[in-house]
Design a protein around this motif. Structure first.
Motif, PDB file in Angstrom:
ATOM      1  N   PHE A  27     -38.196-153.015  48.527  1.00 49.64           N
ATOM      2  CA  PHE A  27     -38.930-151.989  49.259  1.00 49.64           C
ATOM      3  C   PHE A  27     -38.733-150.611  48.621  1.00 49.64           C
ATOM      4  O   PHE A  27     -39.687-149.894  48.316  1.00 49.64           O
ATOM      5  N   GLU A  28     -37.479-150.255  48.438  1.00 52.71           N
ATOM      6  CA  GLU A  28     -37.180-148.887  48.016  1.00 52.71           C
ATOM      7  C   GLU A  28     -37.542-148.637  46.561  1.00 52.71           C
ATOM      8  O   GLU A  28     -38.055-147.558  46.221  1.00 52.71           O
ATOM      9  N   ALA A  29     -37.295-149.612  45.683  1.00 56.22           N
ATOM     10  CA  ALA A  29     -37.681-149.435  44.279  1.00 56.22           C
ATOM     11  C   ALA A  29     -39.198-149.349  44.150  1.00 56.22           C
ATOM     12  O   ALA A  29     -39.722-148.561  43.352  1.00 56.22           O
ATOM     13  N   VAL A  46     -40.389-145.890  45.646  1.00 59.22           N
ATOM     14  CA  VAL A  46     -40.020-144.799  44.728  1.00 59.22           C
ATOM     15  C   VAL A  46     -40.968-144.761  43.525  1.00 59.22           C
ATOM     16  O   VAL A  46     -41.345-143.691  43.039  1.00 59.22           O
ATOM     17  N   ALA A  47     -41.343-145.950  43.043  1.00 61.99           N
ATOM     18  CA  ALA A  47     -42.244-145.999  41.891  1.00 61.99           C
ATOM     19  C   ALA A  47     -43.639-145.482  42.227  1.00 61.99           C
ATOM     20  O   ALA A  47     -44.348-144.963  41.367  1.00 61.99           O
ATOM     21  N   LEU A  48     -44.044-145.605  43.502  1.00 58.09           N
ATOM     22  CA  LEU A  48     -45.372-145.181  43.919  1.00 58.09           C
ATOM     23  C   LEU A  48     -45.393-143.788  44.544  1.00 58.09           C
ATOM     24  O   LEU A  48     -46.362-143.052  44.400  1.00 58.09           O
ATOM     25  N   ALA A  49     -44.333-143.443  45.262  1.00 60.21           N
ATOM     26  CA  ALA A  49     -44.259-142.147  45.956  1.00 60.21           C
ATOM     27  C   ALA A  49     -42.817-141.649  45.919  1.00 60.21           C
ATOM     28  O   ALA A  49     -42.063-141.799  46.887  1.00 60.21           O
ATOM     29  N   PRO A  50     -42.398-141.087  44.790  1.00 59.82           N
ATOM     30  CA  PRO A  50     -40.983-140.729  44.589  1.00 59.82           C
ATOM     31  C   PRO A  50     -40.443-139.683  45.556  1.00 59.82           C
ATOM     32  O   PRO A  50     -39.224-139.553  45.695  1.00 59.82           O
ATOM     33  N   ASP A  51     -41.297-138.963  46.249  1.00 61.15           N
ATOM     34  CA  ASP A  51     -40.814-137.893  47.135  1.00 61.15           C
ATOM     35  C   ASP A  51     -40.571-138.371  48.572  1.00 61.15           C
ATOM     36  O   ASP A  51     -40.041-137.616  49.397  1.00 61.15           O
ATOM     37  N   LEU A  52     -40.954-139.595  48.895  1.00 62.22           N
ATOM     38  CA  LEU A  52     -40.745-140.091  50.249  1.00 62.22           C
ATOM     39  C   LEU A  52     -39.262-140.392  50.493  1.00 62.22           C
ATOM     40  O   LEU A  52     -38.570-140.891  49.623  1.00 62.22           O
ATOM     41  N   LYS A  53     -38.824-140.121  51.715  1.00 60.33           N
ATOM     42  CA  LYS A  53     -37.447-140.392  52.102  1.00 60.33           C
ATOM     43  C   LYS A  53     -37.387-141.674  52.919  1.00 60.33           C
ATOM     44  O   LYS A  53     -38.193-141.891  53.816  1.00 60.33           O
ATOM     45  N   PHE A  79     -43.361-152.667  39.990  1.00 60.76           N
ATOM     46  CA  PHE A  79     -44.153-151.560  39.434  1.00 60.76           C
ATOM     47  C   PHE A  79     -43.507-150.936  38.195  1.00 60.76           C
ATOM     48  O   PHE A  79     -43.880-149.845  37.794  1.00 60.76           O
ATOM     49  N   SER A  80     -42.571-151.625  37.586  1.00 65.46           N
ATOM     50  CA  SER A  80     -41.868-151.067  36.426  1.00 65.46           C
ATOM     51  C   SER A  80     -42.738-151.155  35.169  1.00 65.46           C
ATOM     52  O   SER A  80     -43.634-151.997  35.070  1.00 65.46           O
ATOM     53  N   PRO A  81     -42.470-150.293  34.180  1.00 66.39           N
ATOM     54  CA  PRO A  81     -43.231-150.345  32.921  1.00 66.39           C
ATOM     55  C   PRO A  81     -43.120-151.701  32.221  1.00 66.39           C
ATOM     56  O   PRO A  81     -44.104-152.195  31.663  1.00 66.39           O
ATOM     57  N   LEU A  82     -41.930-152.307  32.222  1.00 72.20           N
ATOM     58  CA  LEU A  82     -41.774-153.596  31.561  1.00 72.20           C
ATOM     59  C   LEU A  82     -42.592-154.674  32.265  1.00 72.20           C
ATOM     60  O   LEU A  82     -43.242-155.494  31.611  1.00 72.20           O
ATOM     61  N   LYS A  83     -42.582-154.679  33.588  1.00 72.65           N
ATOM     62  CA  LYS A  83     -43.386-155.664  34.334  1.00 72.65           C
ATOM     63  C   LYS A  83     -44.874-155.507  33.989  1.00 72.65           C
ATOM     64  O   LYS A  83     -45.583-156.500  33.761  1.00 72.65           O
ATOM     65  N   ARG A  84     -45.363-154.269  33.923  1.00 74.40           N
ATOM     66  CA  ARG A  84     -46.773-154.048  33.585  1.00 74.40           C
ATOM     67  C   ARG A  84     -47.080-154.540  32.174  1.00 74.40           C
ATOM     68  O   ARG A  84     -48.135-155.132  31.924  1.00 74.40           O
ATOM     69  N   ALA A  85     -46.153-154.308  31.258  1.00 77.53           N
ATOM     70  CA  ALA A  85     -46.369-154.745  29.876  1.00 77.53           C
ATOM     71  C   ALA A  85     -46.380-156.266  29.776  1.00 77.53           C
ATOM     72  O   ALA A  85     -47.216-156.850  29.069  1.00 77.53           O
ATOM     73  N   LEU A  86     -45.487-156.921  30.497  1.00 80.65           N
ATOM     74  CA  LEU A  86     -45.454-158.381  30.487  1.00 80.65           C
ATOM     75  C   LEU A  86     -46.695-158.962  31.153  1.00 80.65           C
ATOM     76  O   LEU A  86     -47.160-160.041  30.769  1.00 80.65           O
ATOM     77  N   ASP A  87     -47.235-158.258  32.162  1.00 80.36           N
ATOM     78  CA  ASP A  87     -48.494-158.696  32.772  1.00 80.36           C
ATOM     79  C   ASP A  87     -49.592-158.801  31.715  1.00 80.36           C
ATOM     80  O   ASP A  87     -50.398-159.735  31.721  1.00 80.36           O
ATOM     81  N   GLY A  88     -49.628-157.825  30.814  1.00 83.54           N
ATOM     82  CA  GLY A  88     -50.631-157.843  29.755  1.00 83.54           C
ATOM     83  C   GLY A  88     -50.471-159.045  28.850  1.00 83.54           C
ATOM     84  O   GLY A  88     -51.460-159.697  28.470  1.00 83.54           O
ATOM     85  N   PHE A  89     -49.227-159.377  28.504  1.00 85.57           N
ATOM     86  CA  PHE A  89     -48.976-160.557  27.669  1.00 85.57           C
ATOM     87  C   PHE A  89     -49.417-161.828  28.382  1.00 85.57           C
ATOM     88  O   PHE A  89     -50.071-162.695  27.798  1.00 85.57           O
TER      89      PHE A  89
END
Length: 285
Positions: A16-18, A21-28, A204-214
């Motif tokens: 949930f929190e990761a 944070v990846a989508l709305a880093p300012d939310l508490k 939502f991490s950069p590595l996950k997005r890159a692996l999605d492309g592969f």
């Protein structure tokens, strides 16, 4: 602000929190169960006192997470890992030991995505829903395992994922027919890392997005039909066909009409094993 009801021991709090944070880093984040160190008993008592609707009760002390793709059950008597699951904890799957007629299904894929069942077009959601019912009715998709949580604790979970198991089984077999050998070998490594990232809340991490492309690229030729028999808790592949198939009958057959040049195998093996042969001569000298 946003809130969740996770404890400090589980994986969901991280997911949930990761993700947030990846989508709305300012939310508490507000997490009262975790931040006030509420035990399961205390959380149940609090909800009962406040008349809040909850699935976990003193009579049914399981922690259950579920969606269309699967169902996970933990806690209660399952925390003793010697205890076998009882039928009462299952909802998506029937007892696989119950005698019943087998169910044959044909799943069609286009670029790795299920597009039809028994020749009738479906969306991905419909494919999962229909196979949840059909595979679940045959007791397919039960998984009882001890896993490593992200926070370092080993945890016992009982899963039900009948539609997912049926689809994964079919998809893997269609890959065996349509994906070139070296790509298939490397994809298995990517699948392992992709699964770890998702489990660890890095959707939502950069590595996950890159692996999605592969993975999307690797699925371009995964087209065709897989026939399976659903019965007794197992999804067994019995047939494969694909316009993208790399299976060549004339190369594979041992009968008359074989087009494979068997004489070429000797030279291939000589070269392939040369380094080992040289090393063996040295080591045995």
């Amino acid at each position: 602000r946003w809130t969740h009801g996770c404890t400090g021991k589980g994986n969901d709090q991280v997911r949930f929190e990761a993700g947030i944070v990846a989508l709305a880093p300012d939310l508490k984040c507000i997490a009262p169960v975790r931040d006030y160190a509420m035990t399961r008993d205390k959380a149940i008592a609090f909800c009962e006192a406040k008349q809040l609707p909850i699935a976990t009760t003193k009579k049914s002390p399981y922690s259950i997470d579920q969606n269309v793709f699967g169902r996970a059950v933990e806690t209660g008597f399952l925390e003793d890992i010697w205890n076998a699951p009882i039928e009462d904890i299952y909802e998506y799957t029937s007892n696989p030991a119950t005698p019943r007629e087998a169910d044959e299904v044909v799943i069609s894929f286009k670029q790795g995505i299920p597009v039809a069942i028994d020749g009738r077009p479906v969306t991905v959601l419909q494919a999962i829903q229909q196979l949840n019912e059909r595979a679940g009715g045959q007791g397919i998709g039960r998984i009882d395992m001890v896993e490593d949580r992200l926070v370092g604790i080993k945890s016992r979970e009982v899963y039900e994922a009948p539609g997912a198991i049926a689809l994964i089984t079919a998809h893997q077999e269609l890959e065996n027919v349509t994906v070139e050998r070296e790509l298939a070998r490397y994809k298995r490594q990517v699948e392992q890392r992709w699964g770890e990232l998702v489990y660890d809340g890095q959707w939502f991490s950069p590595l996950k997005r890159a692996l999605d492309g592969f993975i999307n690229e690797a699925n371009q030729q995964v087209n065709g039909d897989i026939r399976m028999t659903l019965h007794g808790g197992r999804a067994v592949v019995t047939g494969r066909r694909s316009e993208s198939s790399l299976y060549d009958f004339n190369l594979a057959t041992y009968d008359t009409g074989d087009s494979f040049d068997q004489a070429a195998a000797k030279g291939f093996i000589d070269i392939y094993s040369l380094s080992s042969k040289i090393a063996a001569k040295r080591d045995l000298a």
